[in-house]
Enzyme design. Structure first.
Site, PDB file in Angstrom:
ATOM      1  CB  CYS A 132      -0.933  -0.016   1.210  1.00 55.33           C
ATOM      2  SG  CYS A 132      -1.967   1.461   1.306  1.00 55.33           S
ATOM      3  CB  CYS A 135      -0.509   2.576   4.005  1.00 57.09           C
ATOM      4  SG  CYS A 135      -1.942   1.828   3.267  1.00 57.09           S
ATOM      5  CG  ASP A 136       3.322   1.272   4.464  1.00 59.07           C
ATOM      6  OD1 ASP A 136       2.845   1.792   5.483  1.00 59.07           O
ATOM      7  OD2 ASP A 136       3.207   0.068   4.197  1.00 59.07           O
TER       8      ASP A 136
END
Ligand code: NDP
Length: 315
Positions: A132, A135-136
Site C-alpha cells: 500500500c 499507507c507507507d
C-alpha cells in the site's frame, strides 16, 4: 442474536461501535488476521484523530476497546458457510455443526493484497516491502522505490510515489501496461518513473531491510538476462482479492469478486439479481474496489450498522 458482524478491520469495529450503541448487542467475529489489512503496515499517519500517527495495533486496539465498551462481544473464528435464504440468517463458524442465527449480518471481511509468492517478500514484510503506497509511501521520501504490476493500481501507486521519491521503477511482466490509457500516459510522461517491461522479480536483497531486487528480463527466452536494481522500498500492486467467496451463493459479486451493493449504501444485492438481499450489509474493502482506505471502511461500517438497525426495527 440481533446483529452479527464478520471481520475485525476498521469497517467491522466501526459497525460494532454503532450497533452496540444502538442496543443491537452485536457479536463480532475476528478471523485469521485480527485487525485486518491495516496490521501489515508499519505506521498509520492518515487516519484522522492521530496527529502524531499511530501504530496499526494501537489503532485496532483502540477501535476494539471502543466497540467492547458499549457491549460488543468479540469472538475468534472463521465463517465457513452461510445460508442467507432464510430469516434469521444462518452462519456457521469453523465448520461447527450448529449455525449462529442472526437477524442482520454485516460483512466486513476486507480484501487481501495479492503477493508474488517469493520467499524474500515475506522475510522483508514491513522492512521495505508493502502492498500500500498510500499507507507507507511517506516513509520513502527522497528514496528509490519499485512498484510491481502494470494495472491501474500500480500506475496510481507509482505516480503517488513519484511525488515523494527520487526515483520509482515499475516492474511489469508484460511488454505493455494493462492500465487505462490516462494512467499509462501519466506514468510514461513522468520523468521520475522508469518502467521495466518484461521483468520479473526473482528475489529481494539487503541487510535487515530491502536494499535491492534481483530481476530477470525476458524470462525463458534466448534473450533472458539477470538484472539488479538498488531500491529502498518494494511495493506490490498486482491486485487485491476481496474475501467474499464464502458468501458467493447468496450475494451478487462483480467480476473481481467484490460484493455488489446499491451504490452509496451498504445494502447488498442478491446473487444474479438487482434486488436487495434484506438483512445483509457489506462494509469496507470487501465491497470497495476503488478507495480501500481505513477511514472509508470505517465510514461504511457506520452506514451498515445504521441500516442494520433500521432493518431490525422493521421486523
Ligand atoms: P489488475 O488486475 O488490473 O492488474 C494487476 C497487474 O499486476 C497486471 O499488470 C498484472 O499483469 C500484474 N500481475 C498480476 N500478478 C502478477 C505477478 N504474479 N507478477 C507480476 N505481475 C503480476 O489489478 P489492479 O489492482 O491494478 O486493478 C484492479 C481493478 O481496479 C481494475 O479493474 C482497475 O481498472 C481498477 N482500478 C481503477 C482505478 C481508477 O480508475 N482510478 C485505480 C485502481 C484500480 P498482467 O497484465 O500480465 O496480468
Amino acid at each position: 442474536m440481533k446483529c452479527l458482524i464478520i471481520g475485525s478491520g476498521p469497517a467491522g469495529y466501526t459497525a460494532a461501535i454503532y450497533a452496540a450503541r444502538a442496543n443491537m448487542n452485536p457479536v463480532l467475529y475476528e478471523g485469521l488476521q485480527p485487525g485486518g489489512q491495516l496490521t501489515v503496515t508499519t505506521e498509520v499517519e492518515n487516519f484522522p484523530g492521530y496527529p502524531e500517527g499511530v501504530d496499526p495495533y494501537t489503532l485496532m486496539d483502540d477501535l476494539r476497546r471502543q466497540a467492547e465498551r458499549f457491549g460488543t462481544e468479540v469472538r475468534t473464528g472463521v465463517v465457513t458457510k452461510v445460508d442467507f435464504s432464510v430469516s434469521p440468517k444462518l452462519v456457521w463458524i469453523d465448520d461447527a455443526a450448529e449455525p449462529i442465527e442472526a437477524d442482520a449480518v454485516i460483512i466486513a471481511t476486507g480484501a487481501s493484497a495479492k503477493w508474488l509468492g517469493i520467499k524474500s517478500e515475506n522475510d522483508y514484510r514491513g522492512m521495505g516491502v508493502s502492498a500500500c503506497a498510500t499507507c507507507d509511501g511517506f516513509f520513502y521520501r527522497g528514496k528509490v522505490t519499485a512498484v510491481v504490476g502494470g494495472g491501474d493500481t500500480a500506475c496510481e501507486e507509482a505516480t503517488y510515489l513519484a511525488g515523494l521519491c527520487s526515483k520509482v521503477y515499475m516492474i511489469v511482466r508484460k511488454p505493455y501496461l494493462r492500465a487505462s490509457e490516462i494512467m499509462q500516459q501519466r506514468v510514461l510522461n513522468n520523468p521520475k518513473i522508469e518502467v521495466l517491461f518484461e521483468h520479473n522479480t526473482i528475489q529481494l536483497t539487503g541487510e535487515g531491510r530491502v536494499q535491492g531486487a534481483d530481476l530477470v528480463y525476458k524470462k525463458d527466452t534466448p534473450e533472458e538476462e539477470m538484472r539488479h536494481i538498488d531500491i529502498d522500498g518494494f511495493f506490490l500492486a498486482i491486485g487485491h482479492r476481496p474475501n467474499s467467496k464464502v458468501f458467493s451463493d447468496y450475494v451478487a459479486l462483480d467480476e473481481e469478486g467484490y460484493i455488489r451493493t446499491i451504490p452509496g449504501t451498504p445494502r447488498v444485492l442478491k446473487k444474479d439479481s438487482e434486488e436487495v438481499l434484506e438483512g445483509v450489509f457489506a462494509a469496507g474493502d470487501v465491497a470497495d474496489p476503488h478507495y480501500r482506505q481505513a477511514v472509508v471502511a470505517a465510514g461504511t461500517g457506520c452506514q451498515a450498522a445504521i441500516e442494520a438497525d433500521r432493518y431490525i426495527k422493521s421486523l
